[in-house]
Design an enzyme around this catalytic site. Structure first.
Site, PDB file in Angstrom:
ATOM      1  CD  GLU A  28      35.013  32.953  32.549  1.00 12.22           C
ATOM      2  OE1 GLU A  28      34.447  33.068  31.480  1.00 12.22           O
ATOM      3  OE2 GLU A  28      36.108  32.357  32.688  1.00 12.22           O
ATOM      4  CG  ASP A  78      37.217  36.615  34.715  1.00 13.21           C
ATOM      5  OD1 ASP A  78      37.703  36.009  35.687  1.00 13.21           O
ATOM      6  OD2 ASP A  78      37.742  36.626  33.595  1.00 13.21           O
TER       7      ASP A  78
END
Ligand code: TTP
Ligand code: MG
Length: 389
Positions: free
Chosen positions: A108, A9
């Protein structure tokens, strides 16, 4: 064989890109989102730098609230073209390490490195290299979780943000999960959580140790949740249709019930989403309408089309139909959003049947894009849509 799943992320993604591109912003609270209009703005925060988070600013917070908490912050409008470019780069970085990739959102992704980690010096070393490669290609930092399951990897990536790397070893998985609050479990909604809490089950460890009788009334879900709590999460990393999406939103300067204003806004939103899809080389099958009413009450309505599209007129038609079927009662509209998910490459054909129709439309869209390129966005609007967002 134990699986080795990685969750990556990016850190403060939009804000970090702005800080990268304008070094004078480094170390400053940077807030990306709607125009704050000196505290009277009505949109929301997309994201903010970690410096801004110290003031209590958060994603999805009203921009007016952000302004109250951090009046000295640097407020910027999002520049999706740049963010999508960086998103493409991180994706290509991930592909260097494994083909088993699931992009979850613009910043992500999950990577299954079970079969490839040995090529890069083992799982942990692979994660270090992924971080280094992302940095090299984009100049940005990310946080990484490495674990035997997707859920644990996702939780782990969040623990040491920013620039973190957390490994959960297979033998440590249950101990890692045990102290977490049950709400961290995927698929465990607030209602189920309430039932469990009433029975004294608050942590994942308590759920893992629960007797069948304590899980009564949860139906087939009960045993599944218990398995999840015990670290058994068979979900695989795969590029799911619908995982990625492109969407835009607009917050009205005053809540509105004006049918014309609403219609024009939906058409303009569809137009904007269409352009972004086309710039990114995507089309998608699911159109989602978001309606936020006065008082921040938020609803979504979605429809999946027979064929993927990136055409503005098709998206506008769907958004308008979804809105027409939505009952807002007497409440006025604060915000509208249009999103397309279920993305695939624009060039991919789902049927031969589309071809003739496609050719005709493609020409029309190319002409519009050429005009825009020359005169800038704002030069042309589809009939009925005259707002730029
Ligand atoms: P996140 O990964 O949730 O946030 P982030 O990358 O900015 O920060 P973190 O370090 O905590 O991961 O979302 C990725 C991007 O998506 C974010 O930079 C902006 C956008 N976004 C919105 O536009 N609105 C939102 O409500 C959220 C949560 C994200
Ligand atoms: Mg992020």
């Amino acid at each position: 064989m134990e699986r080795r799943i990685v969750h990556v992320d990016m850190d403060a993604f939009f804000a970090a890109i702005e800080q990268r591109d304008d070094p004078s912003l480094k170390g400053k609270p940077v807030i990306i989102g709607a125009d704050p209009l000196g505290g009277r703005g009505r949109g929301v925060v997309s994201t903010c730098s970690y410096e801004a988070r110290k003031f209590g600013v958060r994603s999805a917070m009203p921009i007016s609230e952000a302004w109250r908490r951090c009046p000295k912050g640097v407020y910027l409008a999002p520049d999706f073209r740049k963010y999508e470019e960086a998103s493409g780069l991180i994706r290509s970085a991930f592909y260097e390490f494994t083909p088993d990739l699931e992009q979850v959102s613009i910043d992500e992704a999950f990577l299954d490195i079970t079969r490839s980690a040995h090529l890069f010096g083992g799982p942990l070393e692979t994660c270090r290299r992924i971080k280094a490669r992302v940095k090299e290609l984009t100049g940005l930092t990310c946080s990484v979780g490495l674990a035997p399951t997707k859920m644990a990897a996702k939780i782990a990536s969040d623990l040491k943000k920013p620039d973190g790397l957390v490994e959960v070893r297979p033998e440590g998985l249950r101990a890692f999960l045990a102290p977490l609050d049950i709400s961290r479990l995927w698929g465990l909604g607030p209602k189920t959580a309430e039932v469990l809490r009433a029975r004294g089950i608050n942590t994942v460890g308590e759920l893992a140790a629960a007797e069948a009788d304590e899980l009564r009334g949860l139906g087939v879900h009960g045993p599944e949740l218990k398995n999840l709590a015990m670290g058994e999460d068979p979900r695989e990393v795969r590029e799911e249709e619908g995982a990625r999406s492109v969407g835009n939103e607009i917050t009205f300067s005053a809540d509105t019930g004006d049918a014309r204003e609403i219609k024009e806004s939906l058409v303009a939103l569809a137009d904007k989403v269409s352009s972004r899809l086309r710039e990114g080389g995507f089309k998608g099958r699911t159109v989602t309408l978001k309606v936020r009413l006065e008082g921040f009450e938020t609803h979504t309505r979605a429809r999946t089309l027979a064929f993927a599209t990136n055409y503005a007129d098709v998206l506008a038609k769907e958004a308008l139909a979804l809105y027409a079927a939505f009952d807002r009662g007497r409440k006025k509209v604060r915000l509208l959003g249009v999103k397309v998910s279920g993305l695939m490459p624009a060039g991919e054909r789902e049927s031969l049947f589309e071809e003739a129709e496609d050719g005709r439309r493609e020409k029309a869209h190319k002409a519009i894009e050429a005009i825009r390129e020359k005169f800038g966005r704002g030069a042309i609007y589809r009939a009925g849509g005259k707002k730029d967002i």
